[in-house]
Design a protein around this motif. Sequence first.
Motif, PDB file in Angstrom:
ATOM      1  N   ALA A  34      29.822  47.576  20.644  1.00  0.00           N
ATOM      2  CA  ALA A  34      28.895  47.078  19.628  1.00  0.00           C
ATOM      3  C   ALA A  34      29.182  47.771  18.309  1.00  0.00           C
ATOM      4  O   ALA A  34      29.211  49.003  18.241  1.00  0.00           O
ATOM      5  N   LEU A  35      29.383  46.991  17.259  1.00  0.00           N
ATOM      6  CA  LEU A  35      29.769  47.514  15.944  1.00  0.00           C
ATOM      7  C   LEU A  35      28.520  47.668  15.085  1.00  0.00           C
ATOM      8  O   LEU A  35      28.217  46.837  14.228  1.00  0.00           O
ATOM      9  N   GLY A  36      27.803  48.757  15.294  1.00  0.00           N
ATOM     10  CA  GLY A  36      26.623  49.000  14.487  1.00  0.00           C
ATOM     11  C   GLY A  36      26.981  49.107  13.009  1.00  0.00           C
ATOM     12  O   GLY A  36      27.947  49.771  12.638  1.00  0.00           O
ATOM     13  N   ILE A  37      26.201  48.430  12.168  1.00  0.00           N
ATOM     14  CA  ILE A  37      26.454  48.415  10.734  1.00  0.00           C
ATOM     15  C   ILE A  37      25.419  49.320  10.065  1.00  0.00           C
ATOM     16  O   ILE A  37      24.270  48.952   9.849  1.00  0.00           O
ATOM     17  N   ARG A  38      25.797  50.524   9.794  1.00  0.00           N
ATOM     18  CA  ARG A  38      24.980  51.545   9.103  1.00  0.00           C
ATOM     19  C   ARG A  38      23.671  51.838   9.829  1.00  0.00           C
ATOM     20  O   ARG A  38      22.724  52.355   9.246  1.00  0.00           O
ATOM     21  N   GLN A  39      23.615  51.475  11.106  1.00  0.00           N
ATOM     22  CA  GLN A  39      22.499  51.815  11.970  1.00  0.00           C
ATOM     23  C   GLN A  39      22.982  51.577  13.396  1.00  0.00           C
ATOM     24  O   GLN A  39      24.002  50.895  13.608  1.00  0.00           O
ATOM     25  N   ALA A  40      22.249  52.136  14.356  1.00  0.00           N
ATOM     26  CA  ALA A  40      22.611  51.858  15.752  1.00  0.00           C
ATOM     27  C   ALA A  40      22.523  50.360  15.994  1.00  0.00           C
ATOM     28  O   ALA A  40      21.726  49.655  15.368  1.00  0.00           O
ATOM     29  N   PRO A  41      23.324  49.848  16.914  1.00  0.00           N
ATOM     30  CA  PRO A  41      23.295  48.405  17.168  1.00  0.00           C
ATOM     31  C   PRO A  41      21.910  47.899  17.523  1.00  0.00           C
ATOM     32  O   PRO A  41      21.131  48.563  18.201  1.00  0.00           O
ATOM     33  N   THR A  42      21.614  46.704  17.084  1.00  0.00           N
ATOM     34  CA  THR A  42      20.377  46.022  17.401  1.00  0.00           C
ATOM     35  C   THR A  42      20.709  44.552  17.652  1.00  0.00           C
ATOM     36  O   THR A  42      21.893  44.163  17.588  1.00  0.00           O
ATOM     37  N   TYR A  43      19.685  43.742  17.941  1.00  0.00           N
ATOM     38  CA  TYR A  43      19.985  42.328  18.208  1.00  0.00           C
ATOM     39  C   TYR A  43      20.661  41.718  16.974  1.00  0.00           C
ATOM     40  O   TYR A  43      20.287  41.998  15.842  1.00  0.00           O
ATOM     41  N   GLY A  44      21.697  40.905  17.241  1.00  0.00           N
ATOM     42  CA  GLY A  44      22.444  40.323  16.143  1.00  0.00           C
ATOM     43  C   GLY A  44      23.679  41.115  15.738  1.00  0.00           C
ATOM     44  O   GLY A  44      24.506  40.624  14.964  1.00  0.00           O
ATOM     45  N   THR A  45      23.798  42.342  16.226  1.00  0.00           N
ATOM     46  CA  THR A  45      24.985  43.141  15.912  1.00  0.00           C
ATOM     47  C   THR A  45      26.230  42.464  16.478  1.00  0.00           C
ATOM     48  O   THR A  45      26.204  41.919  17.586  1.00  0.00           O
ATOM     49  N   ASP A  46      27.323  42.533  15.724  1.00  0.00           N
ATOM     50  CA  ASP A  46      28.580  41.984  16.224  1.00  0.00           C
ATOM     51  C   ASP A  46      29.094  42.829  17.387  1.00  0.00           C
ATOM     52  O   ASP A  46      29.040  44.061  17.345  1.00  0.00           O
ATOM     53  N   ILE A  47      29.591  42.155  18.402  1.00  0.00           N
ATOM     54  CA  ILE A  47      30.132  42.847  19.566  1.00  0.00           C
ATOM     55  C   ILE A  47      31.508  42.281  19.908  1.00  0.00           C
ATOM     56  O   ILE A  47      31.891  41.185  19.470  1.00  0.00           O
ATOM     57  N   VAL A  48      32.233  43.059  20.671  1.00  0.00           N
ATOM     58  CA  VAL A  48      33.479  42.616  21.280  1.00  0.00           C
ATOM     59  C   VAL A  48      33.350  42.994  22.747  1.00  0.00           C
ATOM     60  O   VAL A  48      32.960  44.118  23.068  1.00  0.00           O
ATOM     61  N   ALA A  49      33.630  42.077  23.632  1.00  0.00           N
ATOM     62  CA  ALA A  49      33.391  42.358  25.045  1.00  0.00           C
ATOM     63  C   ALA A  49      34.370  41.603  25.921  1.00  0.00           C
ATOM     64  O   ALA A  49      34.835  40.521  25.564  1.00  0.00           O
ATOM     65  N   GLY A  50      34.650  42.192  27.081  1.00  0.00           N
ATOM     66  CA  GLY A  50      35.538  41.523  28.022  1.00  0.00           C
ATOM     67  C   GLY A  50      35.747  42.358  29.262  1.00  0.00           C
ATOM     68  O   GLY A  50      35.114  43.395  29.457  1.00  0.00           O
ATOM     69  N   GLU A  51      36.620  41.866  30.120  1.00  0.00           N
ATOM     70  CA  GLU A  51      36.980  42.556  31.350  1.00  0.00           C
ATOM     71  C   GLU A  51      38.416  43.068  31.225  1.00  0.00           C
ATOM     72  O   GLU A  51      39.311  42.332  30.817  1.00  0.00           O
ATOM     73  N   TRP A  52      38.579  44.302  31.579  1.00  0.00           N
ATOM     74  CA  TRP A  52      39.914  44.917  31.543  1.00  0.00           C
ATOM     75  C   TRP A  52      40.223  45.588  32.865  1.00  0.00           C
ATOM     76  O   TRP A  52      39.313  46.014  33.590  1.00  0.00           O
ATOM     77  N   GLU A  53      41.500  45.721  33.133  1.00  0.00           N
ATOM     78  CA  GLU A  53      41.936  46.529  34.254  1.00  0.00           C
ATOM     79  C   GLU A  53      42.049  47.966  33.751  1.00  0.00           C
ATOM     80  O   GLU A  53      42.730  48.235  32.758  1.00  0.00           O
ATOM     81  N   LEU A  54      41.373  48.895  34.443  1.00  0.00           N
ATOM     82  CA  LEU A  54      41.423  50.294  34.067  1.00  0.00           C
ATOM     83  C   LEU A  54      42.702  50.870  34.659  1.00  0.00           C
ATOM     84  O   LEU A  54      42.712  51.335  35.802  1.00  0.00           O
ATOM     85  N   LYS A  55      43.772  50.857  33.863  1.00  0.00           N
ATOM     86  CA  LYS A  55      45.066  51.192  34.459  1.00  0.00           C
ATOM     87  C   LYS A  55      45.330  52.688  34.517  1.00  0.00           C
ATOM     88  O   LYS A  55      46.162  53.140  35.308  1.00  0.00           O
ATOM     89  N   SER A  56      44.645  53.467  33.659  1.00  0.00           N
ATOM     90  CA  SER A  56      44.809  54.904  33.821  1.00  0.00           C
ATOM     91  C   SER A  56      43.644  55.653  33.201  1.00  0.00           C
ATOM     92  O   SER A  56      43.067  55.222  32.200  1.00  0.00           O
TER      93      SER A  56
END
Lengths: 257, 154
Positions: free
Chosen positions: A95-117
């Motif tokens: 969550a990309l908090g914009i000058r404050q901790a994230p709240t509803y409406g904050t831009d996010i990037v999310a997905g599933e990854w393989e934890l390779k190391s």
Amino acid sequence: MANTGRTVSKYTRLYGGTAAFGLDLSADTTAFGEIGLDADFTENAAYSWEVKGGILGSITQTLGPINQVINSDGTTLAHDRLAGAQGTTITLLLALGIRQAPTYGTDIVAGEWELKSYVRDDTDGMVTATIQLAKKAGVVNYPRFFGKLLHALGAETAANTGTTVVVNNGAASAAGGYFVYCLTAVDAGTATLSVDESADGTTYTALTGATSGALAAPAAGIVHLATDAAVKQYLRFQVALAGGASTATFVSGFIRG
Amino acid sequence: MTANTGRTVNKYTLVYIDDSGGTLRSIPVNSIGGVGLEFEEVDQSAWYDAIKGVLLNTPSFATTITGPVDTTADTGSHTVLSAVAGLNTPLAFDVRIGIRHTWEAGEPTFGVTGTAANGVLVKSYKINDDMTYSADIVMFAGSAAPEWATTAHT
């Protein structure tokens, strides 16, 4: 409501887990490296083209390397969970908090990854680890992974009936998307996390398919909708407590197709 | 005001790119990798030539822009680039070099007007831990070439 504009990294938050755990990783994460997408591209030119060009091909999503301070109690903290999840699939929400901790409406990037190391670093000072990720193959229906936070990390004690903590997309969409969630605590029974949608911002119904199912313990996951699923203009978080549960702490978001 | 002539500094340069709705937006940028066409050199020398020489073939254009991650509605770098990255819809692109003031017609521009067949693509968009971004700009197949001009590309 989320701020807009520019920010600094101290307002970034990282959440993640698997079906077996859900954690706020923000207290131990010192850097997320880089997150983004990169499309295959081969430049070419026909005789009469004014300039070389091409068409974008398959997209690679990247996240990391993630640097963390090692924090362990032997079982439940970030080091214990992530070291134990090596070689498996992990859900991450940034969550990309914009000058404050994230709240509803904050831009996010999310997905599933393989934890390779998950590797302890050879450094002075606090003991740290570096996490390397690779994009999970075969189940990702969406090449782009930018979305909005529906519920900032916090506790809820009842179902959501409000009409102000909502995310307005500006218009409905018909390209599906995916629901991402991270439940970090539930006191008893189960919590079901989901998404409600509305065409007018007043009357809400469940967004079909966007549900975690009943969770009896902390967990994280992603639920993909069909790539042509209709999603209304307004979205809000939803939680259902059952079986004696009185409070659930979670973060959730939605990425439109 | 009339166009200035002479030299300038970066703070008067603006970078424009179409958003996902086809509206040209000026987005926050603090570096741009290179602006201009680069022509492919093809060595067509023969043994008995006094010196080696080349002929110029089809040019290419690609660049990387960087700047602060900005979620401002409509014009923020993240707002615009996250929505167009990885898509094969040609976008208008324009770099307007103001000469010691905000750019105006008569001062240098480099870019391409966007149409269904002409424009640039955002090949990659990445966010760094320090809340800056980088985006790679490439040309759509068969597009008209971007050009140096003194009028806006739209």
